[in-house]
Design a protein around this motif. Sequence first.
Motif, PDB file in Angstrom:
ATOM      1  N   VAL A  71      79.691  67.463 -23.935  1.00 40.04           N
ATOM      2  CA  VAL A  71      81.001  67.567 -24.577  1.00 40.04           C
ATOM      3  C   VAL A  71      82.053  67.809 -23.511  1.00 40.04           C
ATOM      4  CG1 VAL A  71      82.406  68.890 -26.201  1.00 40.04           C
ATOM      5  CG2 VAL A  71      79.991  68.454 -26.706  1.00 40.04           C
ATOM      6  N   LEU A  72      83.076  66.975 -23.516  1.00 36.18           N
ATOM      7  CA  LEU A  72      84.139  67.096 -22.522  1.00 36.18           C
ATOM      8  C   LEU A  72      85.257  67.998 -23.037  1.00 36.18           C
ATOM      9  CD1 LEU A  72      85.163  66.173 -19.775  1.00 36.18           C
ATOM     10  CD2 LEU A  72      86.199  64.216 -20.909  1.00 36.18           C
ATOM     11  N   SER A  73      85.849  67.645 -24.182  1.00 37.38           N
ATOM     12  CA  SER A  73      86.938  68.453 -24.726  1.00 37.38           C
ATOM     13  C   SER A  73      87.242  68.038 -26.161  1.00 37.38           C
ATOM     14  CB  SER A  73      88.200  68.302 -23.879  1.00 37.38           C
ATOM     15  OG  SER A  73      88.761  67.011 -24.053  1.00 37.38           O
ATOM     16  N   ARG A  74      87.812  68.978 -26.892  1.00 37.12           N
ATOM     17  CA  ARG A  74      88.356  68.684 -28.220  1.00 37.12           C
ATOM     18  C   ARG A  74      89.875  68.763 -28.052  1.00 37.12           C
ATOM     19  NH1 ARG A  74      86.560  72.601 -30.354  1.00 37.12           N
ATOM     20  NH2 ARG A  74      84.579  71.765 -31.066  1.00 37.12           N
ATOM     21  N   HIS A  75      90.563  67.727 -28.476  1.00 30.74           N
ATOM     22  CA  HIS A  75      92.000  67.700 -28.267  1.00 30.74           C
ATOM     23  C   HIS A  75      92.713  66.868 -29.336  1.00 30.74           C
ATOM     24  CE1 HIS A  75      90.183  64.402 -25.940  1.00 30.74           C
ATOM     25  NE2 HIS A  75      91.247  63.713 -26.318  1.00 30.74           N
ATOM     26  N   GLU A 111      95.812  61.996 -34.029  1.00 29.86           N
ATOM     27  CA  GLU A 111      94.356  61.972 -33.872  1.00 29.86           C
ATOM     28  C   GLU A 111      93.887  63.259 -33.179  1.00 29.86           C
ATOM     29  OE1 GLU A 111      90.496  60.099 -33.820  1.00 29.86           O
ATOM     30  OE2 GLU A 111      92.301  59.507 -34.886  1.00 29.86           O
ATOM     31  N   THR A 112      92.856  63.882 -33.728  1.00 33.38           N
ATOM     32  CA  THR A 112      92.193  65.027 -33.098  1.00 33.38           C
ATOM     33  C   THR A 112      90.723  64.683 -33.007  1.00 33.38           C
ATOM     34  OG1 THR A 112      93.768  66.575 -34.090  1.00 33.38           O
ATOM     35  CG2 THR A 112      91.715  67.498 -33.232  1.00 33.38           C
ATOM     36  N   VAL A 137      92.308  72.090 -28.618  1.00 29.03           N
ATOM     37  CA  VAL A 137      92.223  72.888 -29.846  1.00 29.03           C
ATOM     38  C   VAL A 137      90.782  73.320 -30.123  1.00 29.03           C
ATOM     39  CG1 VAL A 137      94.256  71.772 -30.890  1.00 29.03           C
ATOM     40  CG2 VAL A 137      91.961  70.830 -31.308  1.00 29.03           C
ATOM     41  N   ASP A 138      90.660  74.354 -30.958  1.00 28.29           N
ATOM     42  CA  ASP A 138      89.337  74.764 -31.420  1.00 28.29           C
ATOM     43  C   ASP A 138      88.988  73.921 -32.655  1.00 28.29           C
ATOM     44  OD1 ASP A 138      90.562  75.893 -33.710  1.00 28.29           O
ATOM     45  OD2 ASP A 138      90.301  77.953 -33.022  1.00 28.29           O
ATOM     46  N   PRO A 139      87.807  74.111 -33.250  1.00 31.41           N
ATOM     47  CA  PRO A 139      87.418  73.270 -34.397  1.00 31.41           C
ATOM     48  C   PRO A 139      88.353  73.361 -35.602  1.00 31.41           C
ATOM     49  CG  PRO A 139      85.510  74.448 -33.542  1.00 31.41           C
ATOM     50  CD  PRO A 139      86.720  75.001 -32.833  1.00 31.41           C
ATOM     51  N   PHE A 140      89.209  74.376 -35.616  1.00 36.32           N
ATOM     52  CA  PHE A 140      90.107  74.565 -36.751  1.00 36.32           C
ATOM     53  C   PHE A 140      91.560  74.238 -36.411  1.00 36.32           C
ATOM     54  CE2 PHE A 140      86.428  77.286 -37.086  1.00 36.32           C
ATOM     55  CZ  PHE A 140      85.887  76.797 -38.267  1.00 36.32           C
ATOM     56  N   GLY A 141      91.773  73.596 -35.263  1.00 33.70           N
ATOM     57  CA  GLY A 141      93.102  73.127 -34.890  1.00 33.70           C
ATOM     58  C   GLY A 141      93.985  74.128 -34.182  1.00 33.70           C
ATOM     59  N   ASN A 142      93.467  75.309 -33.868  1.00 35.77           N
ATOM     60  CA  ASN A 142      94.265  76.297 -33.146  1.00 35.77           C
ATOM     61  C   ASN A 142      94.386  75.872 -31.687  1.00 35.77           C
ATOM     62  OD1 ASN A 142      94.537  78.225 -35.365  1.00 35.77           O
ATOM     63  ND2 ASN A 142      92.327  78.474 -35.118  1.00 35.77           N
ATOM     64  N   THR A 143      95.611  75.828 -31.191  1.00 39.51           N
ATOM     65  CA  THR A 143      95.864  75.391 -29.820  1.00 39.51           C
ATOM     66  C   THR A 143      95.315  76.397 -28.816  1.00 39.51           C
ATOM     67  OG1 THR A 143      97.857  74.234 -30.538  1.00 39.51           O
ATOM     68  CG2 THR A 143      97.670  74.703 -28.189  1.00 39.51           C
TER      69      THR A 143
END
Length: 175
Positions: A71-75, A111-112, A137-143
């Motif tokens: 996993v590289l990143s969630r963004h 897009e996320t 962001v985390d899985p819930f969209g918190n920056t």
Amino acid sequence: MPVQTEEKDKRVPYQLPFPKDAQTEIVIPDAAAEDERIWVPQAENVSFRPLCLNRSQGYWMNLLRVRKSGVLSRHRHPQPVHGWVLKGSWYYLEHDWVAREGGYVFEPPGETHTLVVPDDVEEMITYFQVNGVMLYVDPFGNTMGYEDVFTKIEMCRKHYTEVGLGEDYVDQFIR
């Protein structure tokens, strides 16, 4: 419709001056540079090679290189992103497609996603044009953090200073 010119006139360069305030072009003969100093580390086994850092319009174009699966990143992207896979493959946990070598990806605004490099890929290189900001962001969209053209420029300045190229090495990519 343009006026047809004679064959002899087709190879005559444009004869008028360019606009006085026009910026110069960027020409990079070896975009996928072998010189490791050109690649800016972003995380362990992740680096980028700047091609154009456009501070006046807030976008950047670079080669993203990943040398380890995982996993590289969630963004999240508030603006569109374009990608062209040059080597290897990757996918997003949120979608059922895989971006493979030679493939093009358009990511629409809003897009996320969570970028993953598959286990069987030793090296992934993708050409990206990122417009605006990239929000981590985390899985819930918190920056949790962000990147924009200015943070990319600063990463380049720091890295190029550390490897002996000088902080102004990045200036050739800035418009």
